[in-house]
Design a protein around this motif. Structure first.
Motif, PDB file in Angstrom:
ATOM      1  N   HIS A  29      28.900  45.028  34.959  1.00 42.53           N
ATOM      2  CA  HIS A  29      29.571  45.411  33.713  1.00 42.53           C
ATOM      3  C   HIS A  29      30.668  46.450  33.990  1.00 42.53           C
ATOM      4  N   GLU A  30      30.368  47.428  34.836  1.00 42.45           N
ATOM      5  CA  GLU A  30      31.390  48.435  35.194  1.00 42.45           C
ATOM      6  C   GLU A  30      32.568  47.772  35.893  1.00 42.45           C
ATOM      7  N   VAL A  31      32.244  46.902  36.844  1.00 43.40           N
ATOM      8  CA  VAL A  31      33.291  46.232  37.626  1.00 43.40           C
ATOM      9  C   VAL A  31      34.194  45.400  36.716  1.00 43.40           C
ATOM     10  N   VAL A  32      33.582  44.624  35.818  1.00 43.57           N
ATOM     11  CA  VAL A  32      34.358  43.744  34.941  1.00 43.57           C
ATOM     12  C   VAL A  32      35.175  44.565  33.939  1.00 43.57           C
ATOM     13  N   SER A  33      34.561  45.607  33.376  1.00 45.33           N
ATOM     14  CA  SER A  33      35.267  46.426  32.385  1.00 45.33           C
ATOM     15  C   SER A  33      36.513  47.057  32.993  1.00 45.33           C
ATOM     16  N   GLN A  34      36.398  47.409  34.281  1.00 40.80           N
ATOM     17  CA  GLN A  34      37.537  48.014  34.959  1.00 40.80           C
ATOM     18  C   GLN A  34      38.595  46.965  35.334  1.00 40.80           C
ATOM     19  N   ALA A  35      38.120  45.813  35.810  1.00 41.44           N
ATOM     20  CA  ALA A  35      39.035  44.781  36.303  1.00 41.44           C
ATOM     21  C   ALA A  35      39.763  44.068  35.163  1.00 41.44           C
ATOM     22  N   ALA A  36      39.069  43.859  34.063  1.00 41.25           N
ATOM     23  CA  ALA A  36      39.662  43.092  32.956  1.00 41.25           C
ATOM     24  C   ALA A  36      39.321  43.772  31.632  1.00 41.25           C
ATOM     25  N   PRO A  37      39.920  44.955  31.372  1.00 37.69           N
ATOM     26  CA  PRO A  37      39.542  45.744  30.189  1.00 37.69           C
ATOM     27  C   PRO A  37      39.834  45.050  28.856  1.00 37.69           C
ATOM     28  N   ALA A  38      40.725  44.055  28.866  1.00 37.84           N
ATOM     29  CA  ALA A  38      41.047  43.377  27.598  1.00 37.84           C
ATOM     30  C   ALA A  38      39.921  42.452  27.145  1.00 37.84           C
ATOM     31  N   LEU A  39      39.076  42.029  28.087  1.00 35.15           N
ATOM     32  CA  LEU A  39      37.991  41.116  27.707  1.00 35.15           C
ATOM     33  C   LEU A  39      36.986  41.837  26.799  1.00 35.15           C
ATOM     34  N   VAL A  40      36.405  41.070  25.890  1.00 34.13           N
ATOM     35  CA  VAL A  40      35.471  41.629  24.910  1.00 34.13           C
ATOM     36  C   VAL A  40      34.036  41.345  25.368  1.00 34.13           C
ATOM     37  N   PRO A  41      33.236  42.413  25.536  1.00 38.97           N
ATOM     38  CA  PRO A  41      31.849  42.192  25.940  1.00 38.97           C
ATOM     39  C   PRO A  41      31.062  41.544  24.810  1.00 38.97           C
ATOM     40  N   LYS A  42      30.120  40.720  25.150  1.00 36.41           N
ATOM     41  CA  LYS A  42      29.256  40.086  24.152  1.00 36.41           C
ATOM     42  C   LYS A  42      28.055  39.484  24.867  1.00 36.41           C
ATOM     43  N   THR A  43      27.196  38.811  24.123  1.00 40.16           N
ATOM     44  CA  THR A  43      26.162  38.035  24.796  1.00 40.16           C
ATOM     45  C   THR A  43      26.411  36.563  24.517  1.00 40.16           C
ATOM     46  N   TYR A  44      25.929  35.736  25.442  1.00 37.88           N
ATOM     47  CA  TYR A  44      26.159  34.299  25.393  1.00 37.88           C
ATOM     48  C   TYR A  44      24.860  33.662  25.883  1.00 37.88           C
ATOM     49  N   TYR A  45      24.173  32.941  25.005  1.00 43.59           N
ATOM     50  CA  TYR A  45      22.816  32.473  25.293  1.00 43.59           C
ATOM     51  C   TYR A  45      21.951  33.655  25.757  1.00 43.59           C
ATOM     52  N   GLY A  46      22.217  34.827  25.178  1.00 41.04           N
ATOM     53  CA  GLY A  46      21.439  36.020  25.508  1.00 41.04           C
ATOM     54  C   GLY A  46      21.857  36.717  26.790  1.00 41.04           C
ATOM     55  N   MET A  47      22.893  36.194  27.470  1.00 38.06           N
ATOM     56  CA  MET A  47      23.325  36.780  28.747  1.00 38.06           C
ATOM     57  C   MET A  47      24.554  37.668  28.523  1.00 38.06           C
ATOM     58  N   PRO A  48      24.735  38.708  29.364  1.00 35.26           N
ATOM     59  CA  PRO A  48      25.975  39.484  29.294  1.00 35.26           C
ATOM     60  C   PRO A  48      27.159  38.566  29.569  1.00 35.26           C
ATOM     61  N   ALA A  49      28.189  38.661  28.715  1.00 33.22           N
ATOM     62  CA  ALA A  49      29.347  37.783  28.880  1.00 33.22           C
ATOM     63  C   ALA A  49      30.606  38.518  28.446  1.00 33.22           C
ATOM     64  N   TYR A  50      31.741  37.964  28.808  1.00 24.63           N
ATOM     65  CA  TYR A  50      33.033  38.588  28.537  1.00 24.63           C
ATOM     66  C   TYR A  50      33.957  37.519  27.992  1.00 24.63           C
ATOM     67  N   ALA A  51      34.557  37.812  26.821  1.00 27.94           N
ATOM     68  CA  ALA A  51      35.333  36.787  26.116  1.00 27.94           C
ATOM     69  C   ALA A  51      36.751  37.270  25.855  1.00 27.94           C
ATOM     70  N   THR A  52      37.617  36.337  25.528  1.00 24.05           N
ATOM     71  CA  THR A  52      38.976  36.703  25.129  1.00 24.05           C
ATOM     72  C   THR A  52      38.904  37.368  23.753  1.00 24.05           C
ATOM     73  N   GLU A  53      39.931  38.142  23.425  1.00 24.23           N
ATOM     74  CA  GLU A  53      39.973  38.814  22.132  1.00 24.23           C
ATOM     75  C   GLU A  53      40.314  37.819  21.038  1.00 24.23           C
ATOM     76  N   GLY A  54      40.048  38.217  19.817  1.00 20.69           N
ATOM     77  CA  GLY A  54      40.471  37.396  18.691  1.00 20.69           C
ATOM     78  C   GLY A  54      39.318  36.692  18.011  1.00 20.69           C
ATOM     79  N   LYS A  55      39.649  36.092  16.875  1.00 20.24           N
ATOM     80  CA  LYS A  55      38.628  35.510  16.019  1.00 20.24           C
ATOM     81  C   LYS A  55      37.824  34.422  16.731  1.00 20.24           C
ATOM     82  N   ASN A  56      38.547  33.584  17.471  1.00 19.90           N
ATOM     83  CA  ASN A  56      37.832  32.524  18.185  1.00 19.90           C
ATOM     84  C   ASN A  56      37.783  32.823  19.676  1.00 19.90           C
ATOM     85  N   GLY A  57      37.375  34.044  19.985  1.00 13.24           N
ATOM     86  CA  GLY A  57      37.312  34.474  21.379  1.00 13.24           C
ATOM     87  C   GLY A  57      36.468  33.524  22.220  1.00 13.24           C
TER      88      GLY A  57
END
Lengths: 140, 160
Positions: B73-101
């Motif tokens: 999570h630290e590595v990803v947040s630093q490397a791609a700060p624009a991505l939005v953290p979330k969960t996906y099938y209960g897993m940590p995931a990173y999505a594009t910004e916006g309504k249909n991220g």
């Protein structure tokens, strides 16, 4: 199962049927092969061509692997019934590429990080060689 | 006839309870909750709630998965700060910004389906294209500085 898309619900129902059928069949090469070929035949053309070719490469490279379906996808298991690799058609989840993936019993280990799944937009002679090499290593 | 289809629905869901593993049913239930919760959030809420969901998902992991997930999570947040953290099938995931991220990448802890390695995986909206065959998921058994660097580069490229 509420909250799922129609495609996901259909996939879940299909998996129920698949597991029941496989529980009855046991480790039966002929039945598994028939299931896989049936699934490949249902695919749209671009996926079908790729799946047929990959099916041939897997069984030529590792003839001991047993074809079976897994969540409705063509898949190949070792003699203990453990899944080694599988093909996900682009059409299955309406993706822009198909994937060829490996499960944990595939021996692809390389240091502390290695690729276990590959996107495929086309299947060139080079890709076929690469897939054959991966399958060979996976069962080695 | 509504009575008949209702009866069939019940029968099928009982069937599914028997056929699917606990892990599979948990992943499906998590997905249904995620989709319901995400509806109607503002982008700011989305990021804040997504981060909260992600942290909760990480907190529930066994110690070794948790340590890896926190570091990733630290590595990803630093490397791609624009991505939005979330969960996906209960897993940590990173999505594009916006309504249909769209989910770009995710971390699947090995405890989730009780396998011997965790994976870092990418979804079709990740821009990792390289010719007509390229890796989209990686087994990770240990986070060395080299592996962290590789994950950072992949996530950066994926989100580009």
């Amino acid at each position: 199962m509420p909250g799922l898309t129609d495609e996901e619900k259909a996939a879940a129902r299909e998996t129920v049927r698949e597991r029941k059928r496989q529980a009855k069949q046991g480790a039966n090469r002929e039945a598994g092969l028939k299931d896989v070929l049936g699934k490949i035949a249902e695919m749209p053309k671009s996926d079908r061509v790729m799946a047929e070719r990959i099916h041939a490469i897997v069984l030529e490279t590792a003839p001991d692997l047993m074809p079976k379906t897994w969540y409705g996808m063509p898949a190949y298991a070792n003699k203990d019934g453990k899944l080694i690799c599988f093909f996900t058609a682009a059409d299955k989840f309406k993706s822009r590429y198909a994937t060829f993936g490996f499960e944990e019993n595939a021996k692809l280990d390389d240091g502390t990080m290695w690729a276990t799944s590959f996107a495929l937009t086309n299947l060139t002679a080079d890709d076929e060689k690469r897939i054959a090499a991966l399958v060979k290593k996976a069962v080695g | 006839m509504p009575t008949k289809s209702a009866a069939k629905g019940k029968y099928e869901s009982r069937d599914e309870d028997k056929v699917f593993s606990e892990a599979e049913r948990a992943a499906v239930a998590a997905t249904a909750r995620e989709r319901k919760a995400a509806a109607g959030r503002s982008p700011e809420q989305e990021r804040a709630e997504g981060l909260k969901d992600l942290r909760e998902s990480i907190a529930k992991m066994p110690a070794d998965d948790r340590a890896m997930a926190e570091r990733i999570h630290e590595v990803v947040s630093q490397a791609a700060p624009a991505l939005v953290p979330k969960t996906y099938y209960g897993m940590p995931a990173y999505a594009t910004e916006g309504k249909n991220g769209k989910v770009i990448g995710f971390f699947k802890p090995k405890s989730k389906f009780k396998v011997r390695y965790s994976t870092v995986g990418f979804q079709p909206d990740a821009r990792l294209d390289d010719g007509d065959m390229w890796p989209t998921e990686f087994a990770v058994i240990n986070l060395t500085p080299q592996v962290e660097k590789r994950i950072a580069e992949l996530m950066k490229k994926a989100a580009s």
